[in-house]
Design a protein around this motif. Structure first.
Motif, PDB file in Angstrom:
ATOM      1  N   LEU A   1      -9.131  31.615 -31.814  1.00 25.93           N
ATOM      2  CA  LEU A   1     -10.306  32.486 -31.680  1.00 25.93           C
ATOM      3  C   LEU A   1     -11.535  31.699 -31.267  1.00 25.93           C
ATOM      4  CD1 LEU A   1      -9.888  34.935 -34.688  1.00 25.93           C
ATOM      5  CD2 LEU A   1      -9.707  35.466 -32.259  1.00 25.93           C
ATOM      6  N   GLN A   2     -11.683  30.497 -31.805  1.00 31.59           N
ATOM      7  CA  GLN A   2     -12.828  29.681 -31.399  1.00 31.59           C
ATOM      8  C   GLN A   2     -12.732  29.283 -29.934  1.00 31.59           C
ATOM      9  OE1 GLN A   2     -15.461  29.083 -33.475  1.00 31.59           O
ATOM     10  NE2 GLN A   2     -16.434  28.328 -31.598  1.00 31.59           N
ATOM     11  N   ARG A   3     -11.511  29.047 -29.474  1.00 31.20           N
ATOM     12  CA  ARG A   3     -11.308  28.760 -28.058  1.00 31.20           C
ATOM     13  C   ARG A   3     -11.708  29.955 -27.199  1.00 31.20           C
ATOM     14  NH1 ARG A   3     -11.385  25.713 -23.651  1.00 31.20           N
ATOM     15  NH2 ARG A   3      -9.830  26.343 -22.122  1.00 31.20           N
ATOM     16  N   LYS A   4     -11.307  31.150 -27.625  1.00 31.19           N
ATOM     17  CA  LYS A   4     -11.681  32.356 -26.892  1.00 31.19           C
ATOM     18  C   LYS A   4     -13.184  32.575 -26.913  1.00 31.19           C
ATOM     19  CE  LYS A   4      -7.340  34.858 -27.698  1.00 31.19           C
ATOM     20  NZ  LYS A   4      -6.730  36.046 -28.342  1.00 31.19           N
ATOM     21  N   LEU A   5     -13.814  32.295 -28.044  1.00 29.82           N
ATOM     22  CA  LEU A   5     -15.265  32.459 -28.139  1.00 29.82           C
ATOM     23  C   LEU A   5     -15.995  31.490 -27.212  1.00 29.82           C
ATOM     24  CD1 LEU A   5     -15.667  32.939 -31.993  1.00 29.82           C
ATOM     25  CD2 LEU A   5     -16.213  34.620 -30.239  1.00 29.82           C
ATOM     26  N   ASP A   6     -15.519  30.243 -27.159  1.00 29.12           N
ATOM     27  CA  ASP A   6     -16.151  29.269 -26.258  1.00 29.12           C
ATOM     28  C   ASP A   6     -15.976  29.677 -24.802  1.00 29.12           C
ATOM     29  OD1 ASP A   6     -16.965  27.747 -28.410  1.00 29.12           O
ATOM     30  OD2 ASP A   6     -15.181  26.457 -28.364  1.00 29.12           O
TER      31      ASP A   6
ATOM     32  N   ARG B   1     -16.493  16.533 -20.048  1.00 30.42           N
ATOM     33  CA  ARG B   1     -15.168  17.058 -20.403  1.00 30.42           C
ATOM     34  C   ARG B   1     -15.285  18.256 -21.346  1.00 30.42           C
ATOM     35  NH1 ARG B   1     -13.751  11.349 -20.717  1.00 30.42           N
ATOM     36  NH2 ARG B   1     -12.408  10.798 -18.943  1.00 30.42           N
ATOM     37  N   SER B   2     -16.231  18.204 -22.262  1.00 26.20           N
ATOM     38  CA  SER B   2     -16.436  19.345 -23.163  1.00 26.20           C
ATOM     39  C   SER B   2     -16.879  20.581 -22.389  1.00 26.20           C
ATOM     40  CB  SER B   2     -17.479  18.981 -24.226  1.00 26.20           C
ATOM     41  OG  SER B   2     -17.043  17.897 -25.010  1.00 26.20           O
ATOM     42  N   MET B   3     -17.717  20.385 -21.378  1.00 30.43           N
ATOM     43  CA  MET B   3     -18.131  21.514 -20.553  1.00 30.43           C
ATOM     44  C   MET B   3     -16.950  22.092 -19.787  1.00 30.43           C
ATOM     45  SD  MET B   3     -21.136  21.712 -17.633  1.00 30.43           S
ATOM     46  CE  MET B   3     -20.216  20.731 -16.445  1.00 30.43           C
ATOM     47  N   ALA B   4     -16.050  21.237 -19.305  1.00 30.86           N
ATOM     48  CA  ALA B   4     -14.868  21.734 -18.587  1.00 30.86           C
ATOM     49  C   ALA B   4     -13.931  22.482 -19.526  1.00 30.86           C
ATOM     50  CB  ALA B   4     -14.139  20.567 -17.932  1.00 30.86           C
ATOM     51  N   GLU B   5     -13.822  22.038 -20.773  1.00 32.00           N
ATOM     52  CA  GLU B   5     -12.940  22.713 -21.735  1.00 32.00           C
ATOM     53  C   GLU B   5     -13.452  24.090 -22.122  1.00 32.00           C
ATOM     54  OE1 GLU B   5     -12.596  20.049 -24.958  1.00 32.00           O
ATOM     55  OE2 GLU B   5     -11.268  18.628 -23.898  1.00 32.00           O
ATOM     56  N   ARG B   6     -14.739  24.320 -21.999  1.00 36.85           N
ATOM     57  CA  ARG B   6     -15.313  25.615 -22.376  1.00 36.85           C
ATOM     58  C   ARG B   6     -15.250  26.636 -21.251  1.00 36.85           C
ATOM     59  NH1 ARG B   6     -19.264  22.096 -24.668  1.00 36.85           N
ATOM     60  NH2 ARG B   6     -20.618  22.441 -22.866  1.00 36.85           N
ATOM     61  N   THR B   7     -14.643  26.290 -20.125  1.00 41.06           N
ATOM     62  CA  THR B   7     -14.573  27.208 -18.989  1.00 41.06           C
ATOM     63  C   THR B   7     -13.123  27.330 -18.522  1.00 41.06           C
ATOM     64  OG1 THR B   7     -14.946  25.415 -17.393  1.00 41.06           O
ATOM     65  CG2 THR B   7     -16.887  26.570 -18.234  1.00 41.06           C
ATOM     66  N   ASN B   8     -12.848  28.433 -17.835  1.00 37.74           N
ATOM     67  CA  ASN B   8     -11.527  28.655 -17.243  1.00 37.74           C
ATOM     68  C   ASN B   8     -11.582  28.605 -15.722  1.00 37.74           C
ATOM     69  OD1 ASN B   8     -10.045  28.932 -19.587  1.00 37.74           O
ATOM     70  ND2 ASN B   8     -10.499  31.109 -19.782  1.00 37.74           N
ATOM     71  N   VAL B   9     -12.618  28.008 -15.162  1.00 32.81           N
ATOM     72  CA  VAL B   9     -12.819  27.985 -13.716  1.00 32.81           C
ATOM     73  C   VAL B   9     -12.275  26.674 -13.166  1.00 32.81           C
ATOM     74  CG1 VAL B   9     -14.501  28.198 -11.865  1.00 32.81           C
ATOM     75  CG2 VAL B   9     -14.860  29.416 -14.018  1.00 32.81           C
ATOM     76  N   ALA B  10     -11.381  26.776 -12.187  1.00 30.37           N
ATOM     77  CA  ALA B  10     -10.785  25.568 -11.617  1.00 30.37           C
ATOM     78  C   ALA B  10     -11.814  24.734 -10.867  1.00 30.37           C
ATOM     79  CB  ALA B  10      -9.635  25.958 -10.688  1.00 30.37           C
ATOM     80  N   ASP B  11     -12.789  25.382 -10.215  1.00 29.74           N
ATOM     81  CA  ASP B  11     -13.802  24.635  -9.472  1.00 29.74           C
ATOM     82  C   ASP B  11     -14.678  23.800 -10.408  1.00 29.74           C
ATOM     83  OD1 ASP B  11     -12.842  25.745  -7.165  1.00 29.74           O
ATOM     84  OD2 ASP B  11     -14.316  27.372  -7.120  1.00 29.74           O
TER      85      ASP B  11
END
Length: 307
Positions: A84-89, A219-229
């Motif tokens: 759930l925390q992953r989904k929230l991020d 890396r933390s910013m990349a983990e909080r997004t689902n965008v490949a770009d």
């Protein structure tokens, strides 16, 4: 006889006096008891008065949420909080909600929609199997409604990030080539733009200020997004930071690549238009066209057949 009459009158008067005195004492005692009750209520302990002075959310909603959280933890798995925390991020943490709050909302929503489905089935006068299905459907809908909301919020946020990323990279490139460092360029993006991407850059800078390295914050910013770009951009920046490659040249390459990808996505969506327009063309436009073209001919045939 006169003496007996006088004695009787005196006894009656004495009895009336005693009765009036007793009634007066009872009235006085009732008043005293009422005053004592009022004094007890006004002199209540501070704990009771504080309990009554607390807002409705603290007295009712928070205990209800805690009970729902206990039930939700039993129904969910052990790793539900992490998921759930992953989904929230990914969804940008809408409403500053935590994983515990989402679990409690799932249980409360399940109970509420169960009652709504049951009431709807009873109001419509449906049979017992139909009422059972509506109640079960309401239960499932209420339980999974927060998950659906988070999925939709994450999808919308990913679309916005993908749309805003080329402009942000252009601003980073211009800022770095004009003499600013990468951190200062990220601060310019966070300050002069709006949306989830600006929030991510601002959070990245905050994490760097509290002691994280630039690579860890990226890396933390990349983990909080689902965008490949975004992940590709972060990977390029981390590699440039690790190997000492000039940031300006890397940003220039990233800017040109992201522009090409955006143009390709626009062309792909344009090619999907003929396929998507086929269904409304067949079911909406062509019937109206047939009615306009073939309508007069059909009326003429009917008139000739009747005559």
């Amino acid at each position: 006889m006169i003496l007996v009459f006088v004695l009787g009158v005196i006894l009656v008067l004495v009895a009336i006096g005693l009765l009036a005195m007793s009634l007066g004492r009872e009235t006085e005692g009732g008043v005293k008891r009422s005053l004592a009750v009022l004094e007890a209520m006004t002199a209540a302990p501070d704990e009771l008065s504080k309990e009554l002075d607390r807002p409705f959310s603290e007295r009712v909603l928070e205990p209800l949420q805690q009970r729902a959280l206990k039930v939700g933890r039993r129904l969910s798995g052990s790793d539900s909080a992490v998921r759930l925390q992953r989904k929230l991020d990914t969804a940008g943490n809408p409403g500053d909600m935590g994983a515990d709050r989402v679990v409690s909302l799932k249980v409360i929503g399940a109970v509420a929609f169960l009652a709504i489905g049951l009431a709807l089935g009873l109001v419509l006068g449906a049979s017992f199997p139909v009422v059972t299905l509506t109640a079960l459907g309401g239960l499932l809908l209420g339980f999974f409604a927060p998950d659906l909301y988070l999925y939709q919020a994450a999808y919308n946020r990913a679309e916005t990030l993908q749309r805003e990323l080329p402009d942000a990279i252009d601003l980073l490139t211009i800022s770095v080539e004009s003499g600013l460092g990468f951190d200062a360029a990220c601060q310019q993006v966070a300050r002069n733009t709006e949306g989830p991407l600006a929030e991510e850059f601002s959070r990245m800078l905050s994490e760097m200020q509290i002691g994280q390295s630039r690579s860890q914050a990226l890396r933390s910013m990349a983990e909080r997004t689902n965008v490949a770009d975004v992940r590709s951009f972060v990977s390029a920046m981390v590699q440039a930071d690790s190997f000492g490659i000039p940031i300006g040249s890397v940003l220039r390459v990233q800017s040109s690549e992201i522009r090409v990808k955006r143009r390709q996505r626009a062309e792909a969506k344009a090619q999907q238009v003929p396929v998507k327009i086929t269904v409304p063309l067949i079911f909406c436009i062509l019937p109206c066209l047939f009615a306009v073209v073939m309508g007069p001919a059909a009326l003429s045939i009917l008139d000739n057949g009747i005559s």
